[in-house]
Every structure is written in C-alpha cells, then in structure tokens.
Design a protein around this motif. Sequence first.
Motif, PDB file in Angstrom:
ATOM      1  N   GLU A  35       0.848  -1.187   0.000  1.00  6.10           N
ATOM      2  CA  GLU A  35       0.000   0.000   0.000  1.00  6.10           C
ATOM      3  C   GLU A  35       0.884   1.238   0.000  1.00  6.10           C
ATOM      4  O   GLU A  35       2.036   1.194   0.436  1.00  6.10           O
ATOM      5  CB  GLU A  35      -0.937   0.006   1.204  1.00  6.10           C
ATOM      6  N   LYS A  36       0.338   2.339  -0.511  1.00  3.26           N
ATOM      7  CA  LYS A  36       1.048   3.605  -0.519  1.00  3.26           C
ATOM      8  C   LYS A  36       0.997   4.189   0.889  1.00  3.26           C
ATOM      9  O   LYS A  36      -0.077   4.302   1.471  1.00  3.26           O
ATOM     10  CB  LYS A  36       0.391   4.594  -1.485  1.00  3.26           C
ATOM     11  N   CYS A  37       2.160   4.552   1.407  1.00  2.00           N
ATOM     12  CA  CYS A  37       2.226   5.136   2.744  1.00  2.00           C
ATOM     13  C   CYS A  37       2.923   6.484   2.649  1.00  2.00           C
ATOM     14  O   CYS A  37       4.109   6.558   2.315  1.00  2.00           O
ATOM     15  CB  CYS A  37       2.968   4.196   3.688  1.00  2.00           C
ATOM     16  N   TYR A  38       2.180   7.541   2.907  1.00  2.00           N
ATOM     17  CA  TYR A  38       2.697   8.906   2.802  1.00  2.00           C
ATOM     18  C   TYR A  38       3.372   9.331   4.104  1.00  2.00           C
ATOM     19  O   TYR A  38       2.931   8.986   5.193  1.00  2.00           O
ATOM     20  CB  TYR A  38       1.556   9.883   2.486  1.00  2.00           C
ATOM     21  N   GLY A  39       4.467  10.077   3.942  1.00  2.00           N
ATOM     22  CA  GLY A  39       5.135  10.664   5.090  1.00  2.00           C
ATOM     23  C   GLY A  39       6.146   9.780   5.796  1.00  2.00           C
ATOM     24  O   GLY A  39       6.618  10.136   6.867  1.00  2.00           O
ATOM     25  N   VAL A  40       6.511   8.650   5.204  1.00  2.00           N
ATOM     26  CA  VAL A  40       7.462   7.750   5.871  1.00  2.00           C
ATOM     27  C   VAL A  40       8.797   7.612   5.143  1.00  2.00           C
ATOM     28  O   VAL A  40       9.739   7.067   5.700  1.00  2.00           O
ATOM     29  CB  VAL A  40       6.861   6.342   6.102  1.00  2.00           C
ATOM     30  N   ALA A  41       8.887   8.112   3.930  1.00  2.00           N
ATOM     31  CA  ALA A  41      10.104   7.935   3.122  1.00  2.00           C
ATOM     32  C   ALA A  41      11.179   8.958   3.485  1.00  2.00           C
ATOM     33  O   ALA A  41      10.882  10.121   3.756  1.00  2.00           O
ATOM     34  CB  ALA A  41       9.784   8.047   1.638  1.00  2.00           C
ATOM     35  N   LEU A  42      12.413   8.502   3.469  1.00  2.00           N
ATOM     36  CA  LEU A  42      13.538   9.419   3.610  1.00  2.00           C
ATOM     37  C   LEU A  42      13.791  10.092   2.267  1.00  2.00           C
ATOM     38  O   LEU A  42      13.382   9.568   1.222  1.00  2.00           O
ATOM     39  CB  LEU A  42      14.780   8.664   4.059  1.00  2.00           C
ATOM     40  N   LYS A  43      14.455  11.249   2.266  1.00  3.09           N
ATOM     41  CA  LYS A  43      14.685  11.962   1.008  1.00  3.09           C
ATOM     42  C   LYS A  43      15.418  11.059   0.014  1.00  3.09           C
ATOM     43  O   LYS A  43      16.324  10.312   0.388  1.00  3.09           O
ATOM     44  CB  LYS A  43      15.450  13.268   1.220  1.00  3.09           C
ATOM     45  N   GLY A  44      14.945  11.110  -1.210  1.00  4.17           N
ATOM     46  CA  GLY A  44      15.534  10.303  -2.278  1.00  4.17           C
ATOM     47  C   GLY A  44      15.153   8.837  -2.253  1.00  4.17           C
ATOM     48  O   GLY A  44      15.585   8.071  -3.101  1.00  4.17           O
ATOM     49  N   GLN A  45      14.316   8.417  -1.295  1.00  5.18           N
ATOM     50  CA  GLN A  45      13.947   7.008  -1.195  1.00  5.18           C
ATOM     51  C   GLN A  45      12.448   6.786  -1.361  1.00  5.18           C
ATOM     52  O   GLN A  45      11.943   5.710  -1.061  1.00  5.18           O
ATOM     53  CB  GLN A  45      14.420   6.440   0.144  1.00  5.18           C
TER      54      GLN A  45
END
Length: 93
Positions: A35-45
Amino acid sequence: MSMFTKASTAFALAGAVASAAALLSAPAKADDSKEKCYGVALKGQNDCAAGAHSCAGTSTIDYDGQSFKLVPKGSCVTMKTPKGMGSLTPVKS
C-alpha cells in the motif's frame, strides 16, 4: 512452408504469448500486498508523490507528507516517524 512448420510456429508463438502474459500478471499480484504510505520515506527514497515533485527517488526532504513509499499492506498507519504516523493519503506539510 509446410503445414507442419506452420503449426509448429503457431504453437511456439502461442506459448511465447502465454509466457509473456504470465510474467506481466505476476507483478500485479505482488503489488496487491503493498500500500502507498505517505510521510514515511527518507529523502531520495520515495516511490512516488502526490504532486510535489515528479516521482521515484526525487523527494528532497525526509518524511515528506506528499511522497509515498510502498509498504506491506496494513502496516502504514502503525509506522511512527519524527513527524507523526504514516498516512494512507497525502498529508499537507
């Protein structure tokens, strides 16, 4: 071209088409577990975004609420970040 050669060619083509179709449908099944999870990715990832930038790997800040990361289904809203929890929908920063 003999009838045998035409039939062999037709069967080989049908087999190739069936194999290609199986390969194309395999990733769709794998994606059903994510599933798409917003707000958990580090920059560039990040895997993509809701509109802040073009797409995969282009986020310039950590935990951007407009960028999503694909995660195992059911785990997003339990992911804690320094900015809060993961979200199934884009979050205004």
